[in-house]
Motif scaffolding. Sequence first.
Motif, PDB file in Angstrom:
ATOM      1  N   LEU A   8      12.247  -0.089   0.833  1.00 37.60           N
ATOM      2  CA  LEU A   8      11.525  -0.957  -0.091  1.00 37.60           C
ATOM      3  C   LEU A   8      12.553  -1.583  -1.030  1.00 37.60           C
ATOM      4  O   LEU A   8      13.676  -1.071  -1.165  1.00 37.60           O
ATOM      5  CB  LEU A   8      10.465  -0.174  -0.871  1.00 37.60           C
ATOM      6  CG  LEU A   8       9.294   0.403  -0.049  1.00 37.60           C
ATOM      7  CD1 LEU A   8       8.392   1.268  -0.930  1.00 37.60           C
ATOM      8  CD2 LEU A   8       8.487  -0.708   0.621  1.00 37.60           C
TER       9      LEU A   8
ATOM     10  N   GLY B 236       4.464  -0.399  -3.592  1.00 41.36           N
ATOM     11  CA  GLY B 236       4.998  -1.400  -2.690  1.00 41.36           C
ATOM     12  C   GLY B 236       4.771  -1.012  -1.248  1.00 41.36           C
ATOM     13  O   GLY B 236       4.639   0.176  -0.916  1.00 41.36           O
ATOM     14  N   ARG B 237       4.713  -2.007  -0.364  1.00 36.11           N
ATOM     15  CA  ARG B 237       4.557  -1.750   1.066  1.00 36.11           C
ATOM     16  C   ARG B 237       5.330  -2.814   1.846  1.00 36.11           C
ATOM     17  O   ARG B 237       5.392  -3.986   1.459  1.00 36.11           O
ATOM     18  CB  ARG B 237       3.089  -1.716   1.480  1.00 36.11           C
ATOM     19  CG  ARG B 237       2.311  -2.979   1.152  1.00 36.11           C
ATOM     20  CD  ARG B 237       0.825  -2.830   1.498  1.00 36.11           C
ATOM     21  NE  ARG B 237       0.054  -3.965   1.017  1.00 36.11           N
ATOM     22  CZ  ARG B 237      -0.136  -5.097   1.703  1.00 36.11           C
ATOM     23  NH1 ARG B 237       0.378  -5.211   2.928  1.00 36.11           N
ATOM     24  NH2 ARG B 237      -0.845  -6.088   1.212  1.00 36.11           N
ATOM     25  N   ARG B 238       5.900  -2.377   2.943  1.00 41.56           N
ATOM     26  CA  ARG B 238       6.642  -3.272   3.830  1.00 41.56           C
ATOM     27  C   ARG B 238       6.576  -2.681   5.239  1.00 41.56           C
ATOM     28  O   ARG B 238       7.062  -1.569   5.460  1.00 41.56           O
ATOM     29  CB  ARG B 238       8.087  -3.412   3.373  1.00 41.56           C
ATOM     30  CG  ARG B 238       8.920  -4.366   4.240  1.00 41.56           C
ATOM     31  CD  ARG B 238      10.404  -4.180   4.013  1.00 41.56           C
ATOM     32  NE  ARG B 238      10.803  -4.397   2.625  1.00 41.56           N
ATOM     33  CZ  ARG B 238      12.045  -4.201   2.180  1.00 41.56           C
ATOM     34  NH1 ARG B 238      12.997  -3.756   3.033  1.00 41.56           N
ATOM     35  NH2 ARG B 238      12.345  -4.394   0.929  1.00 41.56           N
TER      36      ARG B 238
ATOM     37  N   ASP C  23       8.402  -6.731  -2.327  1.00 41.53           N
ATOM     38  CA  ASP C  23       7.424  -6.135  -1.413  1.00 41.53           C
ATOM     39  C   ASP C  23       5.994  -6.385  -1.896  1.00 41.53           C
ATOM     40  O   ASP C  23       5.740  -6.514  -3.104  1.00 41.53           O
ATOM     41  CB  ASP C  23       7.650  -4.632  -1.296  1.00 41.53           C
ATOM     42  CG  ASP C  23       9.036  -4.303  -0.761  1.00 41.53           C
ATOM     43  OD1 ASP C  23       9.410  -4.877   0.276  1.00 41.53           O
ATOM     44  OD2 ASP C  23       9.744  -3.501  -1.405  1.00 41.53           O
TER      45      ASP C  23
ATOM     46  N   SER D 189       5.437   2.637   2.696  1.00 42.85           N
ATOM     47  CA  SER D 189       4.671   2.463   1.458  1.00 42.85           C
ATOM     48  C   SER D 189       5.128   3.490   0.433  1.00 42.85           C
ATOM     49  O   SER D 189       5.658   4.547   0.782  1.00 42.85           O
ATOM     50  CB  SER D 189       3.162   2.619   1.723  1.00 42.85           C
ATOM     51  OG  SER D 189       2.875   3.902   2.267  1.00 42.85           O
TER      52      SER D 189
END
Length: 437
Positions: free
Chosen positions: A353, A421-423, A402, A427
Motif C-alpha cells: 500500500l 486503504g486497498r489495492r 490507494d 487491504s
Amino acid sequence: MTARGLIIGAPRSGSGKTSVTIGLLRALARRGLRVRGAKSGPDYIDPGFHRAATGLPGVNLDSWAMAPSLLNQLATDAATDTDLVIIESAMGLFDGIPSEKGRSGSAADLARLYGLPVLLVLDVSGQSQTSAAIAKGFATYDPDVRIAGVVLNRLGSDRHRRLAGDAIEALSLPVVGGILRDPSLSLPERHLGLVQAEEHADLFAHIDKLADMAERSLDLDAIVALATPLAPAGGDQSFALSPPGQRIALAQDAAFTFLYPHVAANWRAMGAELVPFSPLADQAPDPSCDVCWLPGGYPELHPGRLAAASNFLSGTRRFASTKPVHGECGGFMVLGETIEDADGVTHPMLGLLGHATSFAKRKMNLGYRQARLSAPCPLGAKGSVIRGHEFHYAQTISQGTDAPLGEIADGQGNPLGTFGGRREHVSGTFFHAIARG
C-alpha cells in the motif's frame, strides 16, 4: 454447576485492578478452582495475563462493540465448565461512551446486564477517611450496580488501614482486603499499556508473587462468597467476524501480537486453521494458505529487523500477488511504503500500500469506531458494518493514492471520513475489528 461471577472495578485506571485481578485469579487457581478472567473493554493485553494466571483462555466482553447476542454467547462460553469468572473493568467502573442503554462499553453495563456484584479497588494513597466518601459515591451512584465489597490498595501502614477501613465499613460496605504499598508488585508498561504477558521476564514468578500478595492481603473466602451466578440469556455467534479464509496465515511474534481471543476462537470454531509465521524470524506466509492476516502489535519497535527480513518481504509480496493480505494497525503500518522509528530513521516496508507512517511524530489516537466497507475484503462483504476501535501513537505522514476501505465514524456515529486503504488483493487500516455491527 452454574458458574459464579464477579467484577473488579475502580474509580480510574492505575488503581491496581490488574494486579489485584491477576493475583486473585492465580490464588484461586492454586486452590483448585476453575477460574477464568475476562476484560470489559477493548484491551488485548490483559487477557494474556489472565490466561497465564489461570491456564484458561481469557476473553473480552465489550458491551459497545458486541451485539447483545454475541456478548451473551461469549459470557456463556466463559461460564461453561468454570467455577468462577472474574471480569476486570477497563478504566473506571462507569467509564464508557454516550450510547443506547446498556451499550456504553463500561463494566457497569455488564454488572447491570448479568446482575453481577462489584469488588471495588480503591487506591487510598494520600487519603484515609475520604476513601469512605468515594466508596459511598460508588455505592449510591447507580442502584442497579451493586458494590459488594472493597479492597484498599497502596496502604501505608496498619493504622492507615484502620482509618480508611473503619470509615468504609461504617457504611455497611465490607472491606475484604488491604494491600500495603509495594512498587515491586507493579507490572512494567510502555506506550500501548502493559508489557505483554509473553514478553514479561520471569512472568510466572511475578504472577506467583501477586498470588502470594492476594493470599496474604485479601480475604479469599469472603471474596468468593460475594460472587453470584452468571447465567446469560441465550446468545449466538451471528455478529462474530467470519474467518477470512479456510487456512489463515497469521503473523505472530513480538511485532504482531494483537488478535482478540474471541476472534481467533470463533475462526477456529467455524473450521478455519490458523497457520502462524514470524516476520521477525524472516518467515513468510505459507503459500498454501488462503489469506494472510497481519495483526496489530509493535512493528514500530522492530522496523530495522523487519526491513532486513528479505524472505518475509519477498514472500509476502508473492502471496499478495494472488491472494488477500490484510493488516490491522501495526500490520497496516508494515503494509505501507515506510515506517519512521522513534529516532527519525526511515525503514522500507512491504510497499503493498502507498502510505507511510511515523512513530517519531507521535499523537495518541484512541476511541471506538464503526466502519462501513465500500468493497469486499477479509473484514467482510461490501456494505458490511464492523465495530472496533483505534489505539495507536503512530501517525500517517503520507496518505498514498490507494482507494479507501470505506467510511468510518466514531462510537457515537459522528462521521470521521474515509479510512484505510486497498489495492488489488491487499487491504489495511489502523482500525481494529471486534465484531460485526
